[in-house]
Design a protein around this motif. Structure first.
Motif, PDB file in Angstrom:
ATOM      1  N   ARG A  71       0.904  -1.128   0.057  1.00  0.00           N
ATOM      2  CA  ARG A  71       0.161  -0.094  -0.027  1.00  0.00           C
ATOM      3  C   ARG A  71       1.006   1.213   0.088  1.00  0.00           C
ATOM      4  NH1 ARG A  71      -3.446  -3.017   3.150  1.00  0.00           N
ATOM      5  NH2 ARG A  71      -2.541  -2.246   5.256  1.00  0.00           N
ATOM      6  N   GLU A  72       1.883   1.363   0.905  1.00  0.00           N
ATOM      7  CA  GLU A  72       2.742   2.334   1.015  1.00  0.00           C
ATOM      8  C   GLU A  72       3.400   2.689  -0.349  1.00  0.00           C
ATOM      9  OE1 GLU A  72       5.331   1.606   4.434  1.00  0.00           O
ATOM     10  OE2 GLU A  72       3.746   2.098   5.608  1.00  0.00           O
ATOM     11  N   ALA A  73       3.674   1.565  -0.997  1.00  0.00           N
ATOM     12  CA  ALA A  73       4.728   1.392  -2.124  1.00  0.00           C
ATOM     13  C   ALA A  73       3.909   2.035  -3.377  1.00  0.00           C
ATOM     14  CB  ALA A  73       5.074   0.099  -2.620  1.00  0.00           C
ATOM     15  N   VAL A  74       2.693   1.704  -3.381  1.00  0.00           N
ATOM     16  CA  VAL A  74       1.612   2.178  -4.544  1.00  0.00           C
ATOM     17  C   VAL A  74       1.513   3.590  -4.499  1.00  0.00           C
ATOM     18  CG1 VAL A  74      -0.702   1.981  -5.015  1.00  0.00           C
ATOM     19  CG2 VAL A  74       0.465  -0.093  -4.894  1.00  0.00           C
ATOM     20  N   MET A  75       1.384   3.954  -3.047  1.00  0.00           N
ATOM     21  CA  MET A  75       1.102   5.468  -2.935  1.00  0.00           C
ATOM     22  C   MET A  75       2.429   6.498  -3.204  1.00  0.00           C
ATOM     23  SD  MET A  75      -1.842   5.872  -1.584  1.00  0.00           S
ATOM     24  CE  MET A  75      -1.990   7.116  -0.612  1.00  0.00           C
TER      25      MET A  75
END
Length: 199
Positions: A71-75
């Motif tokens: 999730r953090e990487a997608v953001m």
């Protein structure tokens, strides 16, 4: 949620928190289920009600942490057109996560490879993303699939060499770039050809 369901959820959450801390400090193999149950304040049988074996507990923690990292990487992810940029951006995020959770990764990856689990599915999604980027510049579907399959094979090669050592840093990323240079050149040539024919 009933009081009983809330208590079960709280117990499960406590077991996972205790286990994550113990696994990271002591190692997975060195941590017994008896130790975990004592630290969590539950009977060994209760631990096994929530997690049938240590591997299921390891996987549960691993996937929770991976979901957060993804999730953090997608953001933070930037759009990339090139198949190699897409693969490298994805690999950087995954490799950092795998290094941070090296022992978890070894156990979960081995289980996944043996049973065709999460990592196999994850690679199929990445392979489709690579193939799509080749097709966008005019590479035919069969060739795009062959390029994608080879790039994923290179990813597996780098991953399987790095995971046992717990070393998937920039050296692994550089190796992945070198192995996939012919496919990057093919992409650039197709892009150049497409731009020439459009003019």
């Amino acid at each position: 949620m009933s009081l009983r369901q809330q208590q079960k959820a709280n117990t499960r959450s406590k077991i996972k928190a205790v286990a994550k801390d113990a696994f990271l400090k002591q190692g997975i193999e060195a941590t017994s289920t008896r130790y975990l149950s004592t630290q969590a304040g539950v009977a060994v049988g209760t631990l096994f009600v929530h997690f049938p074996d240590k591997l299921s507990l390891v996987k549960d923690i691993f996937f929770d942490e991976m979901d957060t990292a993804l999730r953090e990487a997608v953001m933070a992810q930037k759009a990339c057109a090139s198949p190699i940029d897409y693969l490298i951006q994805t690999a950087k995020m995954l490799f950092e996560f795998y290094d941070e959770y090296a022992e978890f990764t070894r156990q979960v990856l081995l289980d996944s490879l043996a049973k065709g689990g999460f990592h196999t599915s994850q690679m199929m999604v990445i392979s489709e993303g690579i193939s799509k980027r080749f097709k966008q510049v005019g590479v035919d579907e069969q060739t795009a699939t062959i390029f994608s399959d080879n790039m994923i094979a290179n990813y597996w090669h780098v991953l399987l060499n790095g995971v046992p050592k717990g070393e998937l840093g920039m050296h692994a990323i550089d190796q992945l770039k070198r192995l996939n240079l012919p496919f990057e050149m093919s992409y650039r040539n197709a892009l150049k050809s497409r731009k020439s024919s459009a003019n």
